[in-house]
Motif scaffolding. Sequence first.
Motif, mmCIF file in Angstrom:
data_model
loop_
_atom_site.group_PDB
_atom_site.id
_atom_site.type_symbol
_atom_site.label_atom_id
_atom_site.label_comp_id
_atom_site.label_asym_id
_atom_site.label_seq_id
_atom_site.Cartn_x
_atom_site.Cartn_y
_atom_site.Cartn_z
ATOM 1 N N LYS A 1 -9.074 0.412 -1.478
ATOM 2 C CA LYS A 1 -8.560 0.043 -0.525
ATOM 3 C C LYS A 1 -9.168 1.053 0.618
ATOM 4 O O LYS A 1 -9.562 0.536 1.779
ATOM 5 C CB LYS A 1 -7.245 0.113 -0.357
ATOM 6 C CG LYS A 1 -6.408 -0.355 1.039
ATOM 7 C CD LYS A 1 -6.650 -1.855 1.420
ATOM 8 C CE LYS A 1 -6.052 -2.906 0.498
ATOM 9 N NZ LYS A 1 -6.628 -4.250 0.796
ATOM 10 N N TYR A 2 -9.235 2.350 0.376
ATOM 11 C CA TYR A 2 -9.937 3.005 1.414
ATOM 12 C C TYR A 2 -11.393 2.992 1.706
ATOM 13 O O TYR A 2 -11.865 2.971 3.025
ATOM 14 C CB TYR A 2 -9.534 4.433 0.911
ATOM 15 C CG TYR A 2 -8.060 5.036 0.978
ATOM 16 C CD1 TYR A 2 -6.949 4.571 1.806
ATOM 17 C CD2 TYR A 2 -7.526 6.178 0.099
ATOM 18 C CE1 TYR A 2 -5.991 5.042 1.881
ATOM 19 C CE2 TYR A 2 -6.106 6.328 0.119
ATOM 20 C CZ TYR A 2 -5.333 5.903 1.016
ATOM 21 O OH TYR A 2 -4.192 6.207 1.148
ATOM 22 N N ASN A 3 -11.928 2.440 0.664
ATOM 23 C CA ASN A 3 -13.450 2.279 0.635
ATOM 24 C C ASN A 3 -13.511 1.044 1.555
ATOM 25 O O ASN A 3 -14.546 0.934 2.437
ATOM 26 C CB ASN A 3 -14.017 2.258 -0.538
ATOM 27 C CG ASN A 3 -14.267 3.357 -1.337
ATOM 28 O OD1 ASN A 3 -14.418 4.573 -0.705
ATOM 29 N ND2 ASN A 3 -14.497 3.217 -2.746
ATOM 30 N N GLU A 4 -12.865 0.051 1.518
ATOM 31 C CA GLU A 4 -12.995 -1.145 2.547
ATOM 32 C C GLU A 4 -12.942 -0.888 3.832
ATOM 33 O O GLU A 4 -13.274 -1.392 4.767
ATOM 34 C CB GLU A 4 -12.019 -2.009 2.016
ATOM 35 C CG GLU A 4 -12.333 -3.009 0.622
ATOM 36 C CD GLU A 4 -10.821 -3.849 0.364
ATOM 37 O OE1 GLU A 4 -10.108 -4.058 1.313
ATOM 38 O OE2 GLU A 4 -10.847 -4.308 -0.691
ATOM 39 N N ARG A 5 -11.987 0.279 4.244
ATOM 40 C CA ARG A 5 -11.781 0.661 5.603
ATOM 41 C C ARG A 5 -12.472 1.799 5.975
ATOM 42 O O ARG A 5 -12.417 2.255 6.976
ATOM 43 C CB ARG A 5 -10.198 0.853 5.774
ATOM 44 C CG ARG A 5 -9.318 -0.329 5.342
ATOM 45 C CD ARG A 5 -7.796 -0.089 6.196
ATOM 46 N NE ARG A 5 -7.152 0.989 5.631
ATOM 47 C CZ ARG A 5 -6.165 1.212 4.900
ATOM 48 N NH1 ARG A 5 -5.767 -0.144 4.254
ATOM 49 N NH2 ARG A 5 -5.658 2.266 4.500
ATOM 50 N N ALA A 6 -13.313 1.967 5.136
ATOM 51 C CA ALA A 6 -14.162 3.289 5.550
ATOM 52 C C ALA A 6 -13.621 4.696 5.720
ATOM 53 O O ALA A 6 -14.025 5.578 6.349
ATOM 54 C CB ALA A 6 -15.196 2.991 6.694
ATOM 55 N N GLU A 7 -12.295 4.427 4.991
ATOM 56 C CA GLU A 7 -11.619 5.826 5.080
ATOM 57 C C GLU A 7 -11.963 6.747 3.786
ATOM 58 O O GLU A 7 -11.197 7.165 2.933
ATOM 59 C CB GLU A 7 -10.147 5.719 4.926
ATOM 60 C CG GLU A 7 -9.658 4.918 6.107
ATOM 61 C CD GLU A 7 -8.190 4.647 6.046
ATOM 62 O OE1 GLU A 7 -7.615 5.153 5.328
ATOM 63 O OE2 GLU A 7 -7.775 3.772 7.092
ATOM 64 N N TYR A 8 -13.287 7.419 3.883
ATOM 65 C CA TYR A 8 -13.975 7.782 2.653
ATOM 66 C C TYR A 8 -13.461 9.203 2.405
ATOM 67 O O TYR A 8 -13.209 9.570 1.266
ATOM 68 C CB TYR A 8 -15.375 8.127 2.980
ATOM 69 C CG TYR A 8 -16.103 6.912 3.541
ATOM 70 C CD1 TYR A 8 -15.807 5.423 2.411
ATOM 71 C CD2 TYR A 8 -17.125 6.427 4.414
ATOM 72 C CE1 TYR A 8 -16.524 4.454 2.925
ATOM 73 C CE2 TYR A 8 -17.447 5.358 4.695
ATOM 74 C CZ TYR A 8 -17.490 4.242 3.866
ATOM 75 O OH TYR A 8 -17.961 2.873 4.228
ATOM 76 N N GLU B 1 0.910 -1.266 0.109
ATOM 77 C CA GLU B 1 0.097 0.190 -0.019
ATOM 78 C C GLU B 1 0.900 1.309 -0.048
ATOM 79 O O GLU B 1 0.576 2.363 -0.660
ATOM 80 C CB GLU B 1 -0.865 -0.039 1.208
ATOM 81 C CG GLU B 1 -1.883 1.228 1.051
ATOM 82 C CD GLU B 1 -3.042 1.042 2.250
ATOM 83 O OE1 GLU B 1 -3.577 1.866 2.736
ATOM 84 O OE2 GLU B 1 -3.376 -0.173 2.670
ATOM 85 N N LYS C 1 -10.182 10.006 2.535
ATOM 86 C CA LYS C 1 -8.952 9.708 1.615
ATOM 87 C C LYS C 1 -9.330 9.318 0.100
ATOM 88 O O LYS C 1 -8.611 9.710 -0.736
ATOM 89 C CB LYS C 1 -8.084 8.612 2.249
ATOM 90 C CG LYS C 1 -7.593 9.013 3.685
ATOM 91 C CD LYS C 1 -6.549 8.037 4.076
ATOM 92 C CE LYS C 1 -5.854 8.505 5.264
ATOM 93 N NZ LYS C 1 -4.915 7.318 5.801
#
Length: 214
Positions: free
Chosen positions: A28-35, A3, A37
């Motif tokens: 990857k950011y969407n998977e971690r709910a880091e919307y 990453e 970013k």
Amino acid sequence: KIEAIYERLSKSEIAAISNQASVMLIAKYNERAEYGKAQVLIDRLPGQMADKNQMQANLYLKQGNDAKAAELLETKLLRAANDAQSTLLALMQIALHEKDTAAAEHFAAVSEKTAELYDLWDYNRYVAHLLLAVAQKDTAQSLLRLQQMCAAMQKSWTLDTSLLYRHTKQKKSEDSFATDMMTHLLQSVKTDPEMAFLRENPEYVALLQQYGVA
């Protein structure tokens, strides 16, 4: 570590590299709910761009190079078919969130027809139906779709069997690819909380035994 490499590549001055790395990071950011970013990277991506492959295919046609034109256009068609299926899956999820069962079932049916119409792998025909059945906690349909997907993965599929992609050169896949994919699919029932209702079902256990999945 991977990453971190993507993050560096997303800042590349070469647009093709930067854009592709950004796409990977957005997922990857969407998977971690880091919307937040994800949004920054989405805003950085270019808008609608001219279709370079279409222009190249047109040039090949003008030059009388039909084979190269066909390969480019077939690749474009295959990508469009896969994009259409991804879009239909997303629309089905929205319909489920809206509790619109009729629309969700329609999107699943159109997804199956898309796979048939564009000669995609049989596996693709059943993905939407499985997701729909799992969302509805429909045990019989979920098991049926799992069985169909496992059966599809037992059959070989190559692009050159379709007239739509007869000029396209397909990379040889590893022999274990389908087996690994099937194992992941069946084991996902053990790990995905949405599929917990299937774990103790005798037919699911029989599937594990049939395909030798621990």
